[in-house]
Design an enzyme around this catalytic site. Sequence first.
Site, PDB file in Angstrom:
ATOM      1  CD  GLU A  28      -2.882   0.945   2.432  1.00 21.31           C
ATOM      2  OE1 GLU A  28      -3.499  -0.137   2.533  1.00 21.31           O
ATOM      3  OE2 GLU A  28      -3.052   1.889   3.221  1.00 21.31           O
ATOM      4  CB  THR A  59      -4.212   5.671   0.911  1.00 15.04           C
ATOM      5  OG1 THR A  59      -3.200   6.671   0.754  1.00 15.04           O
ATOM      6  CG2 THR A  59      -3.615   4.416   1.515  1.00 15.04           C
ATOM      7  CB  ALA A  62      -8.647  12.061   6.078  1.00 12.64           C
ATOM      8  CG  HIS A  88      -7.067   2.651  -0.697  1.00 15.17           C
ATOM      9  ND1 HIS A  88      -6.877   2.437   0.649  1.00 15.17           N
ATOM     10  CD2 HIS A  88      -6.229   1.779  -1.317  1.00 15.17           C
ATOM     11  CE1 HIS A  88      -5.970   1.499   0.833  1.00 15.17           C
ATOM     12  NE2 HIS A  88      -5.558   1.085  -0.350  1.00 15.17           N
ATOM     13  NE  ARG A 118     -17.129   5.787   8.372  1.00 16.74           N
ATOM     14  CZ  ARG A 118     -17.107   5.896   9.679  1.00 16.74           C
ATOM     15  NH1 ARG A 118     -18.153   5.491  10.391  1.00 16.74           N
ATOM     16  NH2 ARG A 118     -16.039   6.362  10.301  1.00 16.74           N
ATOM     17  CE1 TYR A 158     -10.654  -0.427  10.744  1.00 17.49           C
ATOM     18  CE2 TYR A 158     -12.604  -1.496   9.844  1.00 17.49           C
ATOM     19  CZ  TYR A 158     -11.638  -0.515   9.779  1.00 17.49           C
ATOM     20  OH  TYR A 158     -11.648   0.378   8.745  1.00 17.49           O
TER      21      TYR A 158
END
Length: 301
Positions: A28, A59, A62, A88, A118, A158
Site C-alpha cells: 500500500e 490510499t 481523509a 482506495h 467508508r 478490524y
Amino acid sequence: MNSLSEARRAAASPLFAGLEGDVGVSFEFFPPKTEKMAETLWDAIGTLSPLAPRFVSVTYGAGGSTRERTHATVERIVRETAIPAAAHLTCVDASRAEIEEVARGYWDIGVRHIVALRGDPPVAGTRFEARADGYASAADLVAGLKAVAPFEISVGAYPETHPEAASAAADLDNLKRKIDAGADRAITQFFFEPDTFFRFRDAAAAAGITAEIVPGIMPVTNFAAIQRMSGMTGTAVPDWLAGLFEGLDDHPPARQLVAATVAAEMCRRLYAGGVREFHFYTLNRAELSYAICHLLGVRPQ
Ligand SMILES: Cc1cc2nc3c(=O)[nH]c(=O)nc-3n(C[C@H](O)[C@H](O)[C@H](O)COP(=O)(O)OP(=O)(O)OC[C@H]3O[C@@H](n4cnc5c(N)ncnc54)[C@H](O)[C@@H]3O)c2cc1C
C-alpha cells in the site's frame, strides 16, 4: 505440512530457514504531495515490483482530499507497470453520482480492483456524517461499485474492533455485510500481536465469513507516530514494543533494523499459523517491506 509440524519447525530451527516462498504479498502506498515525494514513491514501486505483488494499492486522503493525486498515481501505475493497481475509494463528502463517475473513470483506464472504505472525516476526532445523496457505509459503497462494473473489491477489517462499533460482534456483522455485498477480501487494520489476528480470524470464521482475511502489516520505525495512530485506531501497543524502541530516537539505522526484526518475526508467526497473504503498509518506503518479504522467502521473479 500441517500447522503443528510447521509450529514445531518454527520453534526448532532458525526462524526463517527454508521457507518455501509460497507467500503472496501486496503493498500500500499513499499519493505523493511533492516532486521529491513522487521520486521516493516511484523508487519504492521500482524496488518492490520484482517481488510480483498480487496488487499495489493507493490510499485516498481523509475527506477525499487526495482524489486527483490518488487517481493520477493509480493511472501511472497502470500505464507504466505490469502490477495490478487497486484504488482506495471512500464515501466521505461525495455523492453517489460522483463516486460512480470516479469508479467508471477507473474502470475505463483499466483499474479492476477497488479498496472500498467508508473513510474518515477530514478533521480528526469528528464523526463521519453521511451525505443525503451519498453512501452511509462501506457495505453500501461495495454494492454501489458492483453495480457500476464487476470490480474486485477489498474492504477494511478490524481485529481489535473499529472504534465506532457498538461491539465486536456488531463489527463482525458489518464485515459480513460488506462481503455479502460483493467484497472479495478483507484487509485488516494494523496490529502488533499475532494472536490478535488469529482470534479475529477464528471469530470471523465462526460468524460465517469465508472470504480471505489478509493481515495488514505496519513496520514501525517512528514509535511516537505509531503510538499516536494507534490511539486513533484503537490498536493496542504492547509494552515490549515501547521497550524495544527506547533510547533509539537518535539512531535511525538501528530503528530500521529493529523495525524489520519486529515485523518479520510477527509475519513469521502468522506464517506458522497458516497465513500466506500479507498486505504491507509501506508508507512509500521499500526497504523494510522488501527485507520482510525476503525473509519470508519471497524472491524477485
Ligand atoms: C486496509 C485499510 C485501508 C484504509 N484506507 C483508507 C484510505 O485510503 N482513506 C481513508 O480515508 N481511510 C482509510 N482507511 C480507514 C477507514 O476509512 C476507517 O477505518 C473508517 O473509520 C471506517 O471505514 P470502513 O470502510 O471500515 O467503514 P464501515 O465498514 O462502514 O464501518 C464503519 C463503522 O460503522 C459501523 N457500521 C457500519 N455499518 C453499520 C450498520 N449498518 N449498523 C451498525 N454499525 C455499522 C462499523 O461497525 C464500524 O464501526 C483504511 C482502513 C483499512 C483497514
